[in-house]
Design a protein around this motif. Structure first.
Motif, PDB file in Angstrom:
ATOM      1  N   HIS A  90      27.221  37.407   2.881  1.00 41.27           N
ATOM      2  CA  HIS A  90      28.044  37.065   1.731  1.00 41.27           C
ATOM      3  C   HIS A  90      27.318  37.486   0.463  1.00 41.27           C
ATOM      4  O   HIS A  90      26.119  37.771   0.479  1.00 41.27           O
ATOM      5  CB  HIS A  90      28.373  35.572   1.692  1.00 41.27           C
ATOM      6  CG  HIS A  90      27.180  34.672   1.819  1.00 41.27           C
ATOM      7  ND1 HIS A  90      26.518  34.158   0.727  1.00 41.27           N
ATOM      8  CD2 HIS A  90      26.533  34.195   2.903  1.00 41.27           C
ATOM      9  CE1 HIS A  90      25.521  33.394   1.134  1.00 41.27           C
ATOM     10  NE2 HIS A  90      25.498  33.402   2.459  1.00 41.27           N
ATOM     11  N   ARG A  91      28.071  37.528  -0.607  1.00 40.79           N
ATOM     12  CA  ARG A  91      27.544  38.041  -1.867  1.00 40.79           C
ATOM     13  C   ARG A  91      26.459  37.135  -2.423  1.00 40.79           C
ATOM     14  O   ARG A  91      26.584  35.916  -2.441  1.00 40.79           O
ATOM     15  CB  ARG A  91      28.696  38.174  -2.859  1.00 40.79           C
ATOM     16  CG  ARG A  91      28.326  38.754  -4.214  1.00 40.79           C
ATOM     17  CD  ARG A  91      29.594  39.127  -4.984  1.00 40.79           C
ATOM     18  NE  ARG A  91      30.525  38.011  -5.049  1.00 40.79           N
ATOM     19  CZ  ARG A  91      30.470  37.042  -5.972  1.00 40.79           C
ATOM     20  NH1 ARG A  91      29.522  37.062  -6.897  1.00 40.79           N
ATOM     21  NH2 ARG A  91      31.360  36.071  -5.974  1.00 40.79           N
TER      22      ARG A  91
ATOM     23  N   THR B 224      28.869  30.116  -3.355  1.00 43.68           N
ATOM     24  CA  THR B 224      28.893  31.300  -4.211  1.00 43.68           C
ATOM     25  C   THR B 224      29.635  31.005  -5.516  1.00 43.68           C
ATOM     26  O   THR B 224      29.175  31.355  -6.612  1.00 43.68           O
ATOM     27  CB  THR B 224      29.552  32.477  -3.492  1.00 43.68           C
ATOM     28  OG1 THR B 224      28.776  32.829  -2.344  1.00 43.68           O
ATOM     29  CG2 THR B 224      29.672  33.687  -4.404  1.00 43.68           C
ATOM     30  N   GLY B 225      30.762  30.336  -5.408  1.00 46.79           N
ATOM     31  CA  GLY B 225      31.518  29.976  -6.604  1.00 46.79           C
ATOM     32  C   GLY B 225      30.773  29.022  -7.510  1.00 46.79           C
ATOM     33  O   GLY B 225      30.800  29.138  -8.740  1.00 46.79           O
ATOM     34  N   ARG B 226      30.062  28.065  -6.920  1.00 47.16           N
ATOM     35  CA  ARG B 226      29.274  27.110  -7.711  1.00 47.16           C
ATOM     36  C   ARG B 226      28.133  27.825  -8.439  1.00 47.16           C
ATOM     37  O   ARG B 226      27.839  27.527  -9.599  1.00 47.16           O
ATOM     38  CB  ARG B 226      28.669  26.036  -6.804  1.00 47.16           C
ATOM     39  CG  ARG B 226      29.653  25.252  -5.947  1.00 47.16           C
ATOM     40  CD  ARG B 226      30.542  24.329  -6.745  1.00 47.16           C
ATOM     41  NE  ARG B 226      31.695  25.040  -7.295  1.00 47.16           N
ATOM     42  CZ  ARG B 226      32.281  24.777  -8.447  1.00 47.16           C
ATOM     43  NH1 ARG B 226      31.821  23.835  -9.224  1.00 47.16           N
ATOM     44  NH2 ARG B 226      33.333  25.451  -8.843  1.00 47.16           N
ATOM     45  N   LEU B 227      27.481  28.773  -7.751  1.00 47.87           N
ATOM     46  CA  LEU B 227      26.389  29.521  -8.378  1.00 47.87           C
ATOM     47  C   LEU B 227      26.901  30.435  -9.489  1.00 47.87           C
ATOM     48  O   LEU B 227      26.235  30.625 -10.509  1.00 47.87           O
ATOM     49  CB  LEU B 227      25.647  30.340  -7.325  1.00 47.87           C
ATOM     50  CG  LEU B 227      24.829  29.527  -6.317  1.00 47.87           C
ATOM     51  CD1 LEU B 227      24.371  30.412  -5.168  1.00 47.87           C
ATOM     52  CD2 LEU B 227      23.641  28.853  -6.986  1.00 47.87           C
TER      53      LEU B 227
ATOM     54  N   PRO C 110      35.812  22.405  -9.546  1.00 53.95           N
ATOM     55  CA  PRO C 110      36.039  23.829  -9.299  1.00 53.95           C
ATOM     56  C   PRO C 110      37.015  24.415 -10.308  1.00 53.95           C
ATOM     57  O   PRO C 110      37.989  23.774 -10.714  1.00 53.95           O
ATOM     58  CB  PRO C 110      36.630  23.849  -7.886  1.00 53.95           C
ATOM     59  CG  PRO C 110      36.107  22.607  -7.247  1.00 53.95           C
ATOM     60  CD  PRO C 110      36.049  21.589  -8.356  1.00 53.95           C
ATOM     61  N   ALA C 111      36.737  25.649 -10.730  1.00 50.41           N
ATOM     62  CA  ALA C 111      37.565  26.299 -11.743  1.00 50.41           C
ATOM     63  C   ALA C 111      38.939  26.643 -11.212  1.00 50.41           C
ATOM     64  O   ALA C 111      39.879  26.817 -11.957  1.00 50.41           O
ATOM     65  CB  ALA C 111      36.876  27.566 -12.256  1.00 50.41           C
TER      66      ALA C 111
END
Length: 277
Positions: A198-199, A239-242, A262-263
């Motif tokens: 993952h990214r 990943t989204g949190r980072l 979360p956005a």
């Protein structure tokens, strides 16, 4: 609204609010579960390090577990820092009959040691054989396996102890590097390790990311997800949190991963699964 599944987090506190139960309960809530908790230790820590650890007596932890189990229908248990070998064995004994996601918190993000040799032995001998899934990082996996080895080999060796293993991160990635991807190694008992790539997010605001990953995985399991999609979804969530915290300037050291709401209701794309060569 339907009654949410209950995830019980058994872990220590982080006075800086980034890791431990603060990360666990926020993440569990973001995933539509109710978070119950049992405190195992109180830490005095900030982004630069751990100043003190005050482990709770095993009886105090047992009382908390009894209170939760007597009243709430726990679907999944997620463990973090347990603090003492007696508490490690208590968790194995009292909670081993439930789906059990073990994050073997032995070393803090700052490098502080949170589990001594007796704690490590209790994990190997008692808790990992009772666990459903273990989520060590590379440093923790090497400590538990008692050897230096590639991440793929370590995941397989730890799975031989009984749990499915998701060894997070991988040796090729470090916060602040330019590597585009990082790799988690998933291995089920008796199976072959599978790479889940993952990214990577280049940031030093990553304190609490391991707790966040394990809690997201536990919550997905509580909703009935199978292991591979649960692991992929948990990685995408982190990943989204980072991404949200990558440019934050909080604290003097490794800053906190974001636990803001979360956005979007749509998480980042799930990582892709790669069969080993």
């Amino acid at each position: 609204m339907l009654t949410p599944p209950v995830v019980l987090a058994v872990a220590g506190t982080d006075s800086g609010g980034a890791a431990g139960l603060a990360a666990d309960l926020a993440t569990i809530g973001h995933h539509g579960c109710h978070g119950a908790c049992a405190v195992t230790a109180v830490t005095a820590q900030d982004t630069s390090g751990v100043r003190a650890v005050h482990a709770l007596p095993v009886g105090a932890v047992a009382d908390q577990l009894d209170a939760v189990l007597d009243d709430l229908p726990v679907a999944v248990v997620k463990t973090g820092m347990l603090g003492s070998p007696d508490v490690v064995r208590l968790v194995a004994d009292r909670l081993g009959h439930l789906p059990l996601v073990v994050d073997p918190v032995l070393v803090a993000t700052s490098g502080a040691v949170l589990g001594d040799a007796a704690v490590v032995a209790a994990y190997r001998d008692d808790l990992l054989p009772a666990a459903t899934i273990a989520t060590p990082n590379l440093v923790e996996a090497r400590v538990l396996a008692g050897r230096e080895a590639p991440a793929r080999e370590l995941a397989e060796r730890l799975a031989d102890l009984g749990p499915a293993v998701v060894l997070t991160g991988g040796p090729e990635w470090r916060p602040g590097s330019d590597v585009a991807d990082c790799t988690d190694w998933l291995c089920e008992p008796g199976g072959r390790p599978v790479a889940l790539s993952h990214r990577a997010v280049t940031t030093s605001a990553d304190h609490g990311s391991g707790c966040t990953y394990a809690s997201a995985l536990a919550a997905r399991v509580a909703h009935g997800a199978d292991l591979v999609p649960a692991a992929q979804a948990a990685a995408a969530y982190v990943t989204g949190r980072l991404e949200q915290s990558r440019d934050w300037c909080l604290g003097r050291g490794r800053g906190p991963v974001s636990h803001l709401a979360p956005a979007s209701d749509n998480p980042p794309s799930a990582p892709h699964q790669e069969e080993p060569a």
